[in-house]
Design an enzyme around this catalytic site. Structure first.
Site, PDB file in Angstrom:
ATOM      1  N   ARG A 164     -40.724 112.925  50.543  1.00 50.53           N
ATOM      2  CA  ARG A 164     -39.911 111.726  50.411  1.00 50.53           C
ATOM      3  C   ARG A 164     -40.657 110.790  49.463  1.00 50.53           C
ATOM      4  O   ARG A 164     -41.881 110.815  49.368  1.00 50.53           O
ATOM      5  CB  ARG A 164     -39.715 111.036  51.758  1.00 50.53           C
ATOM      6  CG  ARG A 164     -38.971 111.871  52.800  1.00 50.53           C
ATOM      7  CD  ARG A 164     -38.874 111.124  54.128  1.00 50.53           C
ATOM      8  NE  ARG A 164     -38.100 111.879  55.107  1.00 50.53           N
ATOM      9  CZ  ARG A 164     -38.622 112.737  55.981  1.00 50.53           C
ATOM     10  NH1 ARG A 164     -39.950 112.947  55.985  1.00 50.53           N
ATOM     11  NH2 ARG A 164     -37.861 113.374  56.844  1.00 50.53           N
ATOM     12  N   LYS A 187     -41.144 110.784  59.041  1.00 51.77           N
ATOM     13  CA  LYS A 187     -40.329 109.968  59.940  1.00 51.77           C
ATOM     14  C   LYS A 187     -40.702 110.245  61.393  1.00 51.77           C
ATOM     15  O   LYS A 187     -40.958 111.382  61.770  1.00 51.77           O
ATOM     16  CB  LYS A 187     -38.841 110.267  59.720  1.00 51.77           C
ATOM     17  CG  LYS A 187     -38.296 109.728  58.401  1.00 51.77           C
ATOM     18  CD  LYS A 187     -36.800 109.927  58.324  1.00 51.77           C
ATOM     19  CE  LYS A 187     -36.223 109.319  57.054  1.00 51.77           C
ATOM     20  NZ  LYS A 187     -34.750 109.503  56.973  1.00 51.77           N
ATOM     21  N   HIS A 255     -34.697 110.914  45.185  1.00 49.31           N
ATOM     22  CA  HIS A 255     -34.508 111.670  46.431  1.00 49.31           C
ATOM     23  C   HIS A 255     -33.806 112.995  46.167  1.00 49.31           C
ATOM     24  O   HIS A 255     -33.981 113.959  46.916  1.00 49.31           O
ATOM     25  CB  HIS A 255     -33.720 110.832  47.434  1.00 49.31           C
ATOM     26  CG  HIS A 255     -33.908 111.264  48.856  1.00 49.31           C
ATOM     27  ND1 HIS A 255     -35.145 111.254  49.482  1.00 49.31           N
ATOM     28  CD2 HIS A 255     -33.025 111.726  49.776  1.00 49.31           C
ATOM     29  CE1 HIS A 255     -35.004 111.686  50.727  1.00 49.31           C
ATOM     30  NE2 HIS A 255     -33.739 111.981  50.929  1.00 49.31           N
ATOM     31  N   ARG A 258     -36.077 115.913  45.984  1.00 45.07           N
ATOM     32  CA  ARG A 258     -36.435 116.499  47.283  1.00 45.07           C
ATOM     33  C   ARG A 258     -35.358 117.476  47.740  1.00 45.07           C
ATOM     34  O   ARG A 258     -35.644 118.553  48.252  1.00 45.07           O
ATOM     35  CB  ARG A 258     -36.642 115.383  48.302  1.00 45.07           C
ATOM     36  CG  ARG A 258     -36.854 115.833  49.752  1.00 45.07           C
ATOM     37  CD  ARG A 258     -37.260 114.621  50.570  1.00 45.07           C
ATOM     38  NE  ARG A 258     -36.886 114.715  51.974  1.00 45.07           N
ATOM     39  CZ  ARG A 258     -37.640 115.271  52.923  1.00 45.07           C
ATOM     40  NH1 ARG A 258     -38.798 115.820  52.597  1.00 45.07           N
ATOM     41  NH2 ARG A 258     -37.240 115.283  54.178  1.00 45.07           N
ATOM     42  N   HIS A 281     -37.984 117.984  58.881  1.00 46.92           N
ATOM     43  CA  HIS A 281     -36.761 117.673  59.619  1.00 46.92           C
ATOM     44  C   HIS A 281     -36.920 118.025  61.095  1.00 46.92           C
ATOM     45  O   HIS A 281     -37.455 119.084  61.433  1.00 46.92           O
ATOM     46  CB  HIS A 281     -35.575 118.474  59.060  1.00 46.92           C
ATOM     47  CG  HIS A 281     -35.102 117.988  57.738  1.00 46.92           C
ATOM     48  ND1 HIS A 281     -34.393 118.772  56.855  1.00 46.92           N
ATOM     49  CD2 HIS A 281     -35.234 116.782  57.123  1.00 46.92           C
ATOM     50  CE1 HIS A 281     -34.110 118.080  55.778  1.00 46.92           C
ATOM     51  NE2 HIS A 281     -34.609 116.877  55.913  1.00 46.92           N
ATOM     52  N   TYR A 290     -28.937 119.414  53.804  1.00 45.40           N
ATOM     53  CA  TYR A 290     -29.712 119.255  52.578  1.00 45.40           C
ATOM     54  C   TYR A 290     -29.460 120.400  51.619  1.00 45.40           C
ATOM     55  O   TYR A 290     -29.381 120.220  50.405  1.00 45.40           O
ATOM     56  CB  TYR A 290     -31.202 119.230  52.919  1.00 45.40           C
ATOM     57  CG  TYR A 290     -31.835 117.870  52.863  1.00 45.40           C
ATOM     58  CD1 TYR A 290     -32.838 117.596  51.943  1.00 45.40           C
ATOM     59  CD2 TYR A 290     -31.439 116.861  53.719  1.00 45.40           C
ATOM     60  CE1 TYR A 290     -33.451 116.354  51.893  1.00 45.40           C
ATOM     61  CE2 TYR A 290     -32.029 115.616  53.681  1.00 45.40           C
ATOM     62  CZ  TYR A 290     -33.031 115.362  52.757  1.00 45.40           C
ATOM     63  OH  TYR A 290     -33.614 114.136  52.713  1.00 45.40           O
TER      64      TYR A 290
END
Length: 309
Positions: A164, A187, A255, A258, A281, A290
């Protein structure tokens, strides 16, 4: 315009406790917790104005479907889009479920209110040729050589390692020199190990050779022109110029590199579960979105990995 009523102390305490629970037990990122706080403050401010007095944990037991619909209507009138409203209502429902367990309320009627439907926009990766052209253009985009080298290094990490943009820009001098893999905290505080391709290592080394700022363990790896940590806006600005030069669509963002990392890996025969781990993820379904993987491919991965598959 009427000023919003102050939050009742008991409600402020309940909101604070719920956010702590979300962060601790549901692995929410700081960004998500901040968004949830804003969602709930908007909801509680609406209730205060709607009923003429601040909401309390006890008064939430009187919530009805009409209150929830009135809140949704008020948010739409303020210009909130369907997707943002759906997220806001989801946060509100999570809080209400928690408060109903704590206070013994029956909020089944209020919780049955449906969120608005919206079309989820799928990420659009670049083709391999577009990604290569993007890196080539970034390398000549800025008149200052070290800045061009810096932007090339950042973009290479996004495409070559699937980082990211925040993860790349949060790297410090202590992370250099790169070994065979980087330990990235993504995250929700989830850590993952990301292999570093030689081309990415070489791009960063080239930038550091030209960078006028001394590399220090406690200082940013990627510097802005004034020496501070490079901002996402600067990277996005570079990508905007590259889009214009190459005629790429608006979806060609940092992004998107990615996204491209994941899609190109899958096209080359990469395993979906491994790609999930590389991207960080929590859910395989997110990786599916994605990469544009269809349900048949997803089920094939599931059956191959499941012990009873």
């Amino acid at each position: 315009m009427t000023a919003p009523l102050a939050l009742a102390p008991a409600m402020a305490d309940a909101l604070s406790r719920w956010l702590e629970v979300e962060a601790a037990t549901r692995d929410r990122s700081n960004h998500t917790v901040t968004a949830y706080r804003g969602d709930l403050l908007a909801f509680l401010a609406f209730l205060g104005a709607h009923h003429g007095q601040p909401a309390t944990p006890k008064s939430l037991g009187d919530l009805r479907q009409t209150d929830m619909r009135a809140f949704a209507a008020a948010e739409r009138a303020r210009g909130l889009g369907a997707r943002s409203l759906a997220r806001r209502q989801s946060a509100v429902r999570s809080f209400l479920r928690w408060i109903s367990d704590r206070e013994g309320h029956d909020l089944s009627a209020a919780l049955s209110t449906r969120s608005p439907k919206y079309t989820r926009s799928l990420p659009r990766p670049l083709t391999p040729d577009q990604a290569r052209d993007t890196l080539d253009m970034v390398a000549v985009q800025h008149d200052t050589p070290w800045v061009a080298a810096r932007d090339t290094a950042v973009m290479t990490l996004l495409w070559g390692c699937g980082l990211r943009i925040s993860e790349a820009l949060n790297l410090d001098g202590a992370d250099w020199p790169f070994r065979d893999s980087l330990t990235i905290t993504g995250k929700g505080g989830r850590q993952r190990h990301v292999p570093v391709l030689p081309v990415a290592r070489d791009a960063v080394a080239d930038y550091l050779r030209q960078c006028p700022w001394r590399l220090a363990p406690d200082q940013p790896l990627f510097r802005g022109v004034r020496g501070g940590r490079l901002s996402p806006g600067a990277v996005e600005g570079t990508m905007q110029k590259v889009r214009a030069s190459l005629g790429l669509p608006p979806t060609a963002t940092p992004h998107a590199l990615r996204h491209s990392f994941a899609t190109h890996l899958l096209a080359a025969g990469g395993d979906l579960r491994t790609i999930q781990e590389l991207l960080g993820h929590a859910s395989l379904s997110t990786t599916q979105v994605y990469t544009g993987v269809d349900d048949a491919h997803l089920m094939a991965v599931y059956h191959s990995a499941h012990p009873r598959g």
